[in-house]
Design an enzyme around this catalytic site. Structure first.
Site, PDB file in Angstrom:
ATOM      1  N   ARG A  27       0.844  -1.209   0.000  1.00 50.20           N
ATOM      2  CA  ARG A  27       0.000   0.000   0.000  1.00 50.20           C
ATOM      3  C   ARG A  27       0.873   1.250   0.000  1.00 50.20           C
ATOM      4  NH1 ARG A  27      -3.030  -3.855   2.440  1.00 50.20           N
ATOM      5  NH2 ARG A  27      -5.289  -3.709   2.672  1.00 50.20           N
ATOM      6  N   GLY A  94      -1.619 -10.638  -4.885  1.00 53.69           N
ATOM      7  CA  GLY A  94      -2.938 -10.006  -4.823  1.00 53.69           C
ATOM      8  C   GLY A  94      -2.832  -8.565  -4.354  1.00 53.69           C
ATOM      9  N   SER A 169     -13.540 -10.515  -1.183  1.00 51.44           N
ATOM     10  CA  SER A 169     -12.200 -10.105  -0.782  1.00 51.44           C
ATOM     11  C   SER A 169     -12.251  -8.630  -0.453  1.00 51.44           C
ATOM     12  CB  SER A 169     -11.203 -10.350  -1.916  1.00 51.44           C
ATOM     13  OG  SER A 169      -9.989  -9.699  -1.617  1.00 51.44           O
ATOM     14  N   SER A 170     -11.670  -8.256   0.687  1.00 48.41           N
ATOM     15  CA  SER A 170     -11.659  -6.842   1.055  1.00 48.41           C
ATOM     16  C   SER A 170     -10.687  -6.068   0.172  1.00 48.41           C
ATOM     17  CB  SER A 170     -11.289  -6.686   2.525  1.00 48.41           C
ATOM     18  OG  SER A 170      -9.962  -7.106   2.731  1.00 48.41           O
ATOM     19  N   GLN A 171      -9.868  -6.808  -0.591  1.00 44.71           N
ATOM     20  CA  GLN A 171      -8.903  -6.119  -1.453  1.00 44.71           C
ATOM     21  C   GLN A 171      -9.591  -5.329  -2.571  1.00 44.71           C
ATOM     22  OE1 GLN A 171      -5.611  -8.471  -2.812  1.00 44.71           O
ATOM     23  NE2 GLN A 171      -5.168  -9.254  -0.772  1.00 44.71           N
ATOM     24  N   SER A 197     -12.949  -9.248   6.508  1.00 44.96           N
ATOM     25  CA  SER A 197     -11.564  -8.815   6.750  1.00 44.96           C
ATOM     26  C   SER A 197     -11.465  -7.315   7.014  1.00 44.96           C
ATOM     27  CB  SER A 197     -10.671  -9.188   5.561  1.00 44.96           C
ATOM     28  OG  SER A 197     -10.916 -10.496   5.114  1.00 44.96           O
ATOM     29  N   ASP A 315      -5.715 -14.403   7.549  1.00 47.60           N
ATOM     30  CA  ASP A 315      -4.409 -15.002   7.255  1.00 47.60           C
ATOM     31  C   ASP A 315      -3.813 -15.678   8.482  1.00 47.60           C
ATOM     32  OD1 ASP A 315      -4.551 -14.315   4.657  1.00 47.60           O
ATOM     33  OD2 ASP A 315      -3.252 -12.554   4.805  1.00 47.60           O
ATOM     34  N   GLU A 343      -3.995 -17.787  -2.212  1.00 44.27           N
ATOM     35  CA  GLU A 343      -2.932 -18.347  -3.053  1.00 44.27           C
ATOM     36  C   GLU A 343      -3.304 -19.741  -3.560  1.00 44.27           C
ATOM     37  OE1 GLU A 343      -2.573 -16.299  -0.677  1.00 44.27           O
ATOM     38  OE2 GLU A 343      -0.718 -15.113  -0.877  1.00 44.27           O
TER      39      GLU A 343
END
Ligand SMILES: Nc1ncnc2c1ncn2[C@@H]1O[C@H](COP(=O)(O)OP(=O)(O)O)[C@@H](O)[C@H]1O
Ligand SMILES: Nc1ccn([C@H]2C[C@H](O)[C@@H](COP(=O)(O)OP(=O)(O)O)O2)c(=O)n1
Length: 643
Positions: A27, A94, A169-171, A197, A315, A343
């Site tokens: 980030r 990611g 996914s919070s991504q 997340s 994680d 992954e």
């Protein structure tokens, strides 16, 4: 395939300075690149994922300078990447792929974003849908909803509100939020579905704030970035230690006694995974925390199972799955559906590998239940997933095991296993090597009995291989054939007894014929390879004495004590002669001496694992010693070496 064999572990204690956080590192790199001004990034994580981001930024024309160590200088582009056309390869990162997709989709250039095959199986459709609502031109080059992607220049027309799913996914939300200042307009993001997340979103907001952009937040449902928000370099940014990486070491302390102290994250951390320490405390571990450190110790009565919602620590929760092997009862980890799109499918992978070492596992769409049982050695597959490799290192407290492709840890923690070795102590090994009839077996078995250790007669494995090959009609020089026999040897050692395919072997492996055969098959590299792990799994608690030719050099290079035991050829031939006569075999001394000299020559001249005294082995010449004197000497050296 590369592998790493771990002996059973005895204890863990020590201090580890953690590598930088992956989430914060990538980030910070992206925001430093988008900001006005130069940023000095200190303590950046050195890993595959950050390398992918650094390479991508460089390809986009960002000034990237390595200042030495873990420190980098990034020259920001003020929101406009200098390179307008590029093809970027982002591996399986990611944390690079999602935010770069968002930033580049709004950057007015022509970009292709690719990754490894697994990256192309990880969904990105929800992010693309969000970007399309802003007017971005994004197309799929492969399967609909998945990378690779083609981003083209487009007119960005933020019409106030963008919706994005938060439950995969919070991504996706992270990527969008970090890119929104590039629109120059006020944009709100509505989260559809329950946001998972959340702590990772907190990292995003905190990092954006560090670069001068404040996101207005309405619960976890709506996030607004105001018109005129611009990223401005804060000058120097220190990256916190990685809280997910801390989880392995805290678990080591909780299982292996401790105290294990991690430095670089603690109470003041912005990373949600520090909450892992609380989960470990619920299992009974004794945890202490300071502003930027934490320690873990094992509880008196051992760990206890927990039933936990792990949505907030997706994680680090993986670490709980292998810690569960040491907890009384059944551990249930819930709300972990995101494991399936990481992954690898981490729920499936974790269940498969835990079962290999004997655990009872139940898996569902979004949970896993683990009940420990008697552990057995196994070769653990890691699925190109760094966390699988690191998690399973903990299982070595239960059994010796093999980690396949251990270098996959490079994704976030390249020197993980070196650090692991510095804080763990393995079950001790005494390695006794030497030529035929030097007394290795007699001495090793007595030393093992005196210490209460297990005993490995490695020569017996080569003898058994020669015998089994002979019985199967396979010639001793047929390398592939004999190696297959060695790999499939159905042998059980119980005290002095050895059973081959269920039948007692007795002295059938001690004849001069089989001695010669053993020496021949032992010279074949594929046979030695096939017997490697089989020998290493003897390295259990409380300890092991192994005798052979390569105990100290190849099989147990970390042995606490290595002894090279020998005697003159004449003395050895005489010992062997007496031994054979006592067993009722016929024998002839001159022939025995000649045979023995021939075998010495073959064992010491072969290219793989030749018989020789290693530099770190102590020489024990026994021509003039009794067995008892030799045993006493080894025991004295051991107490010296282990004190
Ligand atoms: N120091 C010693 N002095 C006399 N005899 C010994 C000594 N060490 C071993 N022996 C005898 O020599 C024979 C061969 O020993 P062994 O332990 O089988 O050797 P290795 O395992 O090295 O082939 C055995 O009968 C053993 O009792
Ligand atoms: N670790 C080992 C053990 C034995 N070998 C080989 C060497 C010998 O020729 C055979 C048989 O070994 P063993 O120790 O049983 O033989 P001796 O009792 O020493 O004659 O296997 C080996 O290459 N590596």
């Amino acid at each position: 395939m590369e592998f790493l064999d771990l002996p059973q572990l005895l204890s863990a204690a020590g201090t580890v300075r953690l590598p930088g956080s992956k989430s914060i590192s990538n980030r910070v790199l992206l925001l430093a690149a988008l900001a006005d001004g130069e940023t000095e990034v200190r303590d950046l994580l050195a890993s595959d994922d950050t390398e992918r981001m650094l390479d991508a930024l460089q390809a986009l024309g960002i000034g990237v300078t390595h200042l030495g160590g873990e420190n980098w200088k990034i020259v920001g582009c003020g929101g406009a990447f200098p390179v307008k056309q590029a093809e970027l390869f982002l591996g399986n990162a990611g944390t690079a792929f999602r935010p770069l997709t968002a930033a580049l989709a709004l950057a007015g250039g022509d970009y292709v974003l690719k990754g490894v095959a697994r990256m192309h199986e990880r969904p990105i459709g929800d992010l693309v849908d969000g970007l399309r609502q802003l007017g971005a031109d994004v197309s799929y080059l492969g399967n609909e909803g998945y990378p690779p992607l083609h981003l083209k220049p487009a007119t960005i027309r933020p019409d106030g509100v963008v919706s994005v799913r938060g439950d995969v996914s919070s991504q996706f939300l992270t990527g969008l939020l970090m890119a929104l200042p590039l629109t120059g307009q006020t944009v709100a993001v509505d989260v559809v579905g329950e946001l998972i997340s959340k702590p990772y979103i907190e990292i995003t907001l905190a990092t954006m704030a560090r670069f001068g952009v404040v996101v207005e937040r309405d619960g976890w449902q709506r996030f607004t970035v105001r018109a005129g928000s611009r990223y401005v370099s804060p000058g120097t940014v220190y990256v916190e230690g990685d809280a997910s990486s801390a989880s392995y070491f805290l678990a080591l302390g909780a299982i292996g006694g401790g105290p294990v102290r991690v430095e670089g994250v603690g109470r003041d951390s912005i990373q949600g995974d520090v909450k892992f320490a609380e989960a470990l405390a619920q299992m009974g571990a004794i945890i202490e925390t300071g502003p930027n450190w934490m320690t873990a110790c094992a509880p008196q009565g051992g760990l206890i199972a927990v039933d936990l919602d792990c949505n907030h620590i997706p994680d680090a929760a993986m670490t709980l799955a292998t810690a569960a092997l040491f907890a009384k009862g059944t551990t249930t980890l819930r709300n972990i559906a995101s494991w399936r799109v990481k992954e690898t499918d981490r729920i499936a992978a974790m269940a498969t590998e835990l079962r290999k070492i004997g655990a009872v596992v139940e898996e569902g769409a979004d949970f896993i239940k683990i009940t420990p049982s008697t552990a057995r050695p196994a070769a653990i597959d890691t699925y190109d997933d760094h966390r699988m490799a690191m998690c399973f290192s903990l299982a070595a407290f239960a059994t010796p095991l093999r980690i396949n492709d251990p270098k996959c840890v490079a994704k976030t923690f390249p020197d993980y296993f070196e650090r692991f070795a510095t804080v763990t102590r393995a079950a001790p090994v005494i390695a006794i090597d030497g030529p035929s009839a030097s007394g290795k077996g007699s001495v090793a078995a007595r030393v093992a009995a005196a210490l209460g250790f297990a005993y490995l007669d490695s020569g017996a494995l080569y003898r058994l291989t020669a015998l089994a090959a002979q019985r199967a009609g396979i010639a001793w020089d047929d390398e592939a054939g004999v190696a297959a026999i060695a790999a499939g040897l159905d042998v059980v050692f119980t005290g002095e007894d050895i059973r081959l395919a269920g039948v007692l072997v007795g002295d059938a492996i001690r004849t001069e014929d089989i001695s010669a055969g053993a020496s021949k098959v032992a010279a074949l590299p594929a046979v030695r390879e096939a017997l490697l792990f089989r020998q290493r799994v003897f390295n259990t608690l409380p300890g092991l004495v192994g005798d052979g030719r390569d105990m100290g050099s190849v099989i147990f290079p970390r042995a606490v004590l290595k002894v090279f035991l020998t005697a003159t050829a004449e003395a050895r031939a005489e010992r062997r002669y007496k031994q054979l006569i006592e067993k009722g075999f016929s024998a002839n001394l001159p022939d025995l001496l000649a045979d023995l000299q021939q075998r010495d020559a073959r064992d010491s001249q072969r290219s793989v694992a030749p018989l020789r005294q290693e530099a770190d082995a102590r020489l024990l010449e026994t021509t003039q010693l009794t067995i008892e004197q030799a045993v006493k000497q080894v025991l004295d050296w051991y107490s010296e070496a282990s004190s």
